[in-house]
Write a protein that holds these residues in place. Structure first.
Motif, PDB file in Angstrom:
ATOM      1  N   UNK A   1      47.750  84.473  96.187  1.00 38.06           N
ATOM      2  CA  UNK A   1      48.811  85.026  95.347  1.00 38.06           C
ATOM      3  C   UNK A   1      48.442  84.825  93.888  1.00 38.06           C
ATOM      4  N   UNK A   2      48.592  85.879  93.099  1.00 34.48           N
ATOM      5  CA  UNK A   2      48.416  85.806  91.655  1.00 34.48           C
ATOM      6  C   UNK A   2      49.626  86.487  91.027  1.00 34.48           C
ATOM      7  N   UNK A   3      50.137  85.915  89.951  1.00 36.86           N
ATOM      8  CA  UNK A   3      51.356  86.432  89.339  1.00 36.86           C
ATOM      9  C   UNK A   3      51.107  86.822  87.886  1.00 36.86           C
ATOM     10  N   UNK A   4      51.843  87.839  87.449  1.00 34.78           N
ATOM     11  CA  UNK A   4      51.837  88.285  86.060  1.00 34.78           C
ATOM     12  C   UNK A   4      53.272  88.522  85.629  1.00 34.78           C
ATOM     13  N   UNK A   5      53.524  88.340  84.354  1.00 31.26           N
ATOM     14  CA  UNK A   5      54.870  88.545  83.822  1.00 31.26           C
ATOM     15  C   UNK A   5      54.758  89.218  82.465  1.00 31.26           C
ATOM     16  N   UNK A   6      55.648  90.196  82.250  1.00 34.31           N
ATOM     17  CA  UNK A   6      55.742  90.855  80.950  1.00 34.31           C
ATOM     18  C   UNK A   6      57.186  90.718  80.490  1.00 34.31           C
ATOM     19  N   UNK A   7      57.361  90.345  79.230  1.00 35.62           N
ATOM     20  CA  UNK A   7      58.701  90.180  78.666  1.00 35.62           C
ATOM     21  C   UNK A   7      58.843  91.094  77.459  1.00 35.62           C
ATOM     22  N   UNK A   8      59.943  91.845  77.461  1.00 38.06           N
ATOM     23  CA  UNK A   8      60.279  92.719  76.324  1.00 38.06           C
ATOM     24  C   UNK A   8      61.538  92.161  75.679  1.00 38.06           C
ATOM     25  N   UNK A   9      61.452  91.859  74.381  1.00 39.48           N
ATOM     26  CA  UNK A   9      62.624  91.328  73.673  1.00 39.48           C
ATOM     27  C   UNK A   9      63.026  92.266  72.566  1.00 39.48           C
TER      28      UNK A   9
ATOM     29  N   UNK B   1      78.616  88.509  74.539  1.00 41.30           N
ATOM     30  CA  UNK B   1      79.777  89.103  73.857  1.00 41.30           C
ATOM     31  C   UNK B   1      79.896  90.599  74.126  1.00 41.30           C
ATOM     32  N   UNK B   2      78.837  91.355  73.846  1.00 45.69           N
ATOM     33  CA  UNK B   2      78.948  92.809  73.987  1.00 45.69           C
ATOM     34  C   UNK B   2      78.146  93.372  75.157  1.00 45.69           C
ATOM     35  N   UNK B   3      77.396  92.543  75.872  1.00 44.39           N
ATOM     36  CA  UNK B   3      76.659  93.012  77.046  1.00 44.39           C
ATOM     37  C   UNK B   3      75.387  93.756  76.732  1.00 44.39           C
ATOM     38  N   UNK B   4      74.932  93.712  75.489  1.00 39.38           N
ATOM     39  CA  UNK B   4      73.698  94.402  75.135  1.00 39.38           C
ATOM     40  C   UNK B   4      72.502  93.662  75.745  1.00 39.38           C
ATOM     41  N   UNK B   5      71.529  94.430  76.168  1.00 40.71           N
ATOM     42  CA  UNK B   5      70.328  93.845  76.758  1.00 40.71           C
ATOM     43  C   UNK B   5      69.489  93.227  75.645  1.00 40.71           C
ATOM     44  N   UNK B   6      69.200  91.934  75.753  1.00 39.21           N
ATOM     45  CA  UNK B   6      68.405  91.279  74.721  1.00 39.21           C
ATOM     46  C   UNK B   6      66.990  90.953  75.208  1.00 39.21           C
ATOM     47  N   UNK B   7      66.813  90.902  76.514  1.00 37.51           N
ATOM     48  CA  UNK B   7      65.467  90.613  77.026  1.00 37.51           C
ATOM     49  C   UNK B   7      65.319  91.207  78.415  1.00 37.51           C
ATOM     50  N   UNK B   8      64.178  91.863  78.628  1.00 36.48           N
ATOM     51  CA  UNK B   8      63.836  92.399  79.946  1.00 36.48           C
ATOM     52  C   UNK B   8      62.522  91.753  80.378  1.00 36.48           C
TER      53      UNK B   8
END
Length: 179
Positions: free
Chosen positions: A171-179, A139-146
């Motif tokens: 190969x080893x992978x890592x992920x970080x999520x900011x909500x 709706x407003x384009x606000x970032x809700x998750x990075x």
């Protein structure tokens, strides 16, 4: 004088059996040592890959959290860029970003790691490939998750690319999520 015996060839048979047993033991020890070497080098390669993924993640994390301020980050004294257009990703997606509905994903950024930053030739300790994914509110384009995805590789440099494809590539992978 002639000696006649029914036990002829006993020494030759004993020597052959002894040589076969010694050779079998040597082959067994060599086989075990080779397997141990492969396991040890795989553990080392895995360690380099996970450390490279973590290092790439740490290098990019501050930039992603401060999207409106800058799109440049430094890793190993080298400048890298994740193209952002300020805080407004929805109305003007940066070039190279892929839009899928309410999700935007950046082009991969390749970070190379070296033993000696002054001499990057033949001192490669692998690389990391960083991608950033941003979910926005429709709706407003606000970032809700990075989300920062970092894939670390034990092999790779600017000559061979990231990753360097080969039988020892890990190969080893890592992920970080900011909500």
């Amino acid at each position: 004088m002639t000696f006649s015996s029914q036990n002829r060839g006993y020494t030759l048979l004993f020597a052959t059996l002894t040589a076969a047993v010694v050779l079998s033991v040597a082959i067994f020890i060599t086989s075990v040592a080779r397997k141990q070497y492969i396991l040890a080098s795989t553990a080392r390669d895995s360690m380099f890959a996970i450390y490279n993924a973590d290092s790439g993640l740490e290098c990019a994390a501050e930039t992603v959290l401060n999207i409106a301020e800058t799109d440049v980050f430094y890793c190993n004294d080298v400048q890298y860029q994740i193209p952002f257009t300020g805080g407004d990703v929805v109305s003007d997606p940066p070039p190279g970003w892929i839009e899928t509905g309410d999700t935007f994903e950046s082009d991969p950024v390749k970070i190379f790691f070296y033993d000696d930053s002054g001499d990057p030739i033949n001192t490669s300790r692998g690389c990391a490939v960083i991608t950033v994914r941003i979910n926005v509110e429709p709706i407003n384009g606000a970032i809700i998750k990075q989300q920062i995805n970092s894939r670390g590789y034990n092999l790779g440099n600017t000559d061979t690319g990231c990753p360097a494809i080969g039988p020892r590539t890990v190969e080893r992978a890592m992920r970080v999520t900011y909500e």
